[in-house]
Design an enzyme around this catalytic site. Structure first.
Site, PDB file in Angstrom:
ATOM      1  N   SER A   9       0.841  -1.197   0.000  1.00 21.14           N
ATOM      2  CA  SER A   9       0.000   0.000   0.000  1.00 21.14           C
ATOM      3  C   SER A   9       0.879   1.251   0.000  1.00 21.14           C
ATOM      4  O   SER A   9       1.656   1.483   0.930  1.00 21.14           O
ATOM      5  CB  SER A   9      -0.900  -0.004   1.236  1.00 21.14           C
ATOM      6  OG  SER A   9      -1.620   1.207   1.299  1.00 21.14           O
ATOM      7  N   ASP A  36      -4.562   4.370  -1.701  1.00 21.80           N
ATOM      8  CA  ASP A  36      -5.631   4.804  -0.795  1.00 21.80           C
ATOM      9  C   ASP A  36      -6.051   6.234  -1.116  1.00 21.80           C
ATOM     10  O   ASP A  36      -5.228   7.147  -1.099  1.00 21.80           O
ATOM     11  CB  ASP A  36      -5.145   4.752   0.655  1.00 21.80           C
ATOM     12  CG  ASP A  36      -5.070   3.328   1.159  1.00 21.80           C
ATOM     13  OD1 ASP A  36      -6.077   2.610   1.034  1.00 21.80           O
ATOM     14  OD2 ASP A  36      -4.004   2.936   1.651  1.00 21.80           O
ATOM     15  N   HIS A  67      -8.515   2.235  -3.687  1.00 21.61           N
ATOM     16  CA  HIS A  67      -9.456   2.112  -2.564  1.00 21.61           C
ATOM     17  C   HIS A  67     -10.060   3.483  -2.289  1.00 21.61           C
ATOM     18  O   HIS A  67      -9.408   4.345  -1.701  1.00 21.61           O
ATOM     19  CB  HIS A  67      -8.644   1.576  -1.371  1.00 21.61           C
ATOM     20  CG  HIS A  67      -9.404   1.403  -0.109  1.00 21.61           C
ATOM     21  ND1 HIS A  67      -8.791   1.074   1.080  1.00 21.61           N
ATOM     22  CD2 HIS A  67     -10.731   1.500   0.184  1.00 21.61           C
ATOM     23  CE1 HIS A  67      -9.689   0.981   2.038  1.00 21.61           C
ATOM     24  NE2 HIS A  67     -10.873   1.255   1.524  1.00 21.61           N
ATOM     25  N   MET A  69     -11.977   5.665  -0.264  1.00 20.33           N
ATOM     26  CA  MET A  69     -12.578   5.938   1.060  1.00 20.33           C
ATOM     27  C   MET A  69     -13.232   7.307   0.968  1.00 20.33           C
ATOM     28  O   MET A  69     -12.781   8.273   1.591  1.00 20.33           O
ATOM     29  CB  MET A  69     -11.488   5.903   2.141  1.00 20.33           C
ATOM     30  CG  MET A  69     -11.034   4.489   2.473  1.00 20.33           C
ATOM     31  SD  MET A  69      -9.505   4.468   3.420  1.00 20.33           S
ATOM     32  CE  MET A  69      -8.338   4.459   2.082  1.00 20.33           C
ATOM     33  N   MET A 138     -11.943  -4.415   5.860  1.00 20.25           N
ATOM     34  CA  MET A 138     -11.045  -3.531   6.612  1.00 20.25           C
ATOM     35  C   MET A 138     -10.791  -4.172   7.972  1.00 20.25           C
ATOM     36  O   MET A 138     -11.738  -4.509   8.702  1.00 20.25           O
ATOM     37  CB  MET A 138     -11.666  -2.149   6.809  1.00 20.25           C
ATOM     38  CG  MET A 138     -11.723  -1.276   5.565  1.00 20.25           C
ATOM     39  SD  MET A 138     -10.182  -1.101   4.655  1.00 20.25           S
ATOM     40  CE  MET A 138      -9.085  -0.434   5.925  1.00 20.25           C
ATOM     41  N   GLY A 143      -8.341   5.113   7.387  1.00 21.96           N
ATOM     42  CA  GLY A 143      -7.936   6.506   7.483  1.00 21.96           C
ATOM     43  C   GLY A 143      -6.475   6.698   7.833  1.00 21.96           C
ATOM     44  O   GLY A 143      -5.924   7.751   7.566  1.00 21.96           O
ATOM     45  N   GLY A 145      -2.483   4.536   8.232  1.00 18.45           N
ATOM     46  CA  GLY A 145      -1.654   3.338   8.233  1.00 18.45           C
ATOM     47  C   GLY A 145      -1.109   3.090   9.632  1.00 18.45           C
ATOM     48  O   GLY A 145      -1.239   3.924  10.536  1.00 18.45           O
ATOM     49  N   GLY A 146      -0.495   1.930   9.809  1.00 21.65           N
ATOM     50  CA  GLY A 146       0.238   1.646  11.039  1.00 21.65           C
ATOM     51  C   GLY A 146      -0.604   1.318  12.257  1.00 21.65           C
ATOM     52  O   GLY A 146      -0.099   1.318  13.374  1.00 21.65           O
ATOM     53  N   GLY A 173      -5.198  -3.528   6.503  1.00 22.41           N
ATOM     54  CA  GLY A 173      -5.037  -2.855   7.789  1.00 22.41           C
ATOM     55  C   GLY A 173      -4.358  -3.738   8.820  1.00 22.41           C
ATOM     56  O   GLY A 173      -4.891  -4.782   9.196  1.00 22.41           O
ATOM     57  N   GLY A 174      -3.167  -3.333   9.243  1.00 23.55           N
ATOM     58  CA  GLY A 174      -2.471  -4.071  10.292  1.00 23.55           C
ATOM     59  C   GLY A 174      -1.987  -5.439   9.859  1.00 23.55           C
ATOM     60  O   GLY A 174      -1.831  -6.328  10.698  1.00 23.55           O
ATOM     61  N   GLY A 194       0.800  -2.125   4.137  1.00 27.78           N
ATOM     62  CA  GLY A 194       1.521  -0.859   4.067  1.00 27.78           C
ATOM     63  C   GLY A 194       2.790  -0.873   4.890  1.00 27.78           C
ATOM     64  O   GLY A 194       3.882  -1.193   4.413  1.00 27.78           O
TER      65      GLY A 194
HETATM   66  C1  DX5 Z   1      -5.978   2.350   5.809  1.00 28.34           C
HETATM   67  C2  DX5 Z   1      -5.664   2.008   4.389  1.00 28.34           C
HETATM   68  C3  DX5 Z   1      -4.648   0.955   4.228  1.00 28.34           C
HETATM   69  C4  DX5 Z   1      -3.311   1.285   4.814  1.00 28.34           C
HETATM   70  C5  DX5 Z   1      -2.823   0.030   5.488  1.00 28.34           C
HETATM   71  O1  DX5 Z   1      -7.066   3.215   5.873  1.00 28.34           O
HETATM   72  O2  DX5 Z   1      -6.850   1.582   3.709  1.00 28.34           O
HETATM   73  O3  DX5 Z   1      -4.501   0.554   2.867  1.00 28.34           O
HETATM   74  O4  DX5 Z   1      -2.350   1.681   3.871  1.00 28.34           O
HETATM   75  O5  DX5 Z   1      -1.667   0.337   6.176  1.00 28.34           O
HETATM   76  P1  DX5 Z   1      -1.031  -0.636   7.254  1.00 28.34           P
HETATM   77  O6  DX5 Z   1      -0.634  -1.890   6.518  1.00 28.34           O
HETATM   78  O7  DX5 Z   1       0.121   0.163   7.751  1.00 28.34           O
HETATM   79  O8  DX5 Z   1      -2.067  -0.905   8.297  1.00 28.34           O
HETATM   80 ZN    ZN Z   2      -6.607   0.719   1.620  1.00 26.61          ZN
END
Ligand code: DX5
Ligand code: ZN
Length: 226
Positions: A9, A36, A67, A69, A138, A143, A145-146, A173-174, A194
């Site tokens: 990501s 994203d 994606h 959002m 999700m 919204g 990362g991390g 996510g995660g 990500g």
């Molecule tokens: C979060 C995004 C994800 C994000 C994931 O809202 O949709 O695509 O990049 O990041 P990580 O892998 O760090 O949770």
């Molecule tokens: Zn995403």
């Protein structure tokens, strides 16, 4: 057995070197990239835009999972398809005619994906399984990362896997090696990652390990729920 798909990501990539980061991820063995798009309304943040999708399209040849959002995805379908998005994913929580938007995406020859937030029950997406080419679960509140993986998403994956044995199921996510394995056990085979990949000392080695471990784990727990 569905093919394991690993999508780094770009939200977690170095924003000053995005083209190089696209090439680095593909060279490391990624099957595609994930972009994203946030509108500050459906989620409380802003992120990347159609120019980043277009840049990635010029830079690498892999699919660009995009994606949305955003609260009104119907206004942005053409913009992102022109930029090179495929699949293009919307949220079931968006304010739109979900069926019509999925059909509009498919009508343009692009794969249409439907996303649900961690607290949204699977019943929200069930009416659209025939209209979608992918369901994205999700596993964090979207919204940022991390964030830490929310394990309550896991039984939802198994539920949809039973209802739609051949539908691509993705998770975002995660995700790291441990959480990817947990999701694969329930029937997910598309992994959006990500922080874990972009901060890994050796992205290629992590992708090899992710592919090996999720292949071994895929579907291990879905039968138990039959
Ligand atoms: C979060 C995004 C994800 C994000 C994931 O809202 O949709 O695509 O990049 O990041 P990580 O892998 O760090 O949770
Ligand atoms: Zn995403």
């Amino acid at each position: 057995m569905s093919t394991i798909t690993i999508l780094p990501s770009l939200l977690a990539a170095d924003p000053g070197r995005l083209a190089e980061e696209c090439r680095r991820a593909v060279a490391a063995g990624a099957n595609g990239l994930h972009v994203d798009i946030m509108d500050g309304h459906l989620v409380a943040n802003l992120s990347l835009g159609p120019n980043v999708v277009a840049m990635a399209r010029r830079t690498v040849k892999v699919p660009l999972s995009t994606h949305l959002m955003v609260t009104h995805p119907q206004h942005f379908v053409d913009l992102f398809i022109q930029a090179g998005a495929n699949p293009l994913l919307i949220h079931v929580e968006a304010q739109c005619d979900v069926r019509a938007v999925l059909r509009a995406i498919r009508g343009r020859g692009v794969r249409a994906g439907l996303t649900l937030n961690p607290e949204t029950p699977v019943e929200a997406v069930v009416p659209f399984l025939d209209e979608a080419d992918e369901i994205l679960f999700m596993s964090v509140h979207p919204g940022l990362g991390g964030q830490a993986f929310i394990p309550q998403v896991l039984p939802k994956i198994a539920d949809i896997r039973r209802r739609a044995p051949n539908l691509p199921l993705s998770i975002d996510g995660g995700i790291n090696r441990a959480t990817a394995v947990q999701a694969a056990e329930q029937g997910a085979h598309v992994f959006i990652i990500g922080t874990f990949l972009f901060q890994a000392p050796d992205m290629a080695a992590e992708i090899v390990a992710l592919r090996r471990e999720t292949t071994a784990a895929y579907g291990r727990k879905t039968e138990a729920l039959e």
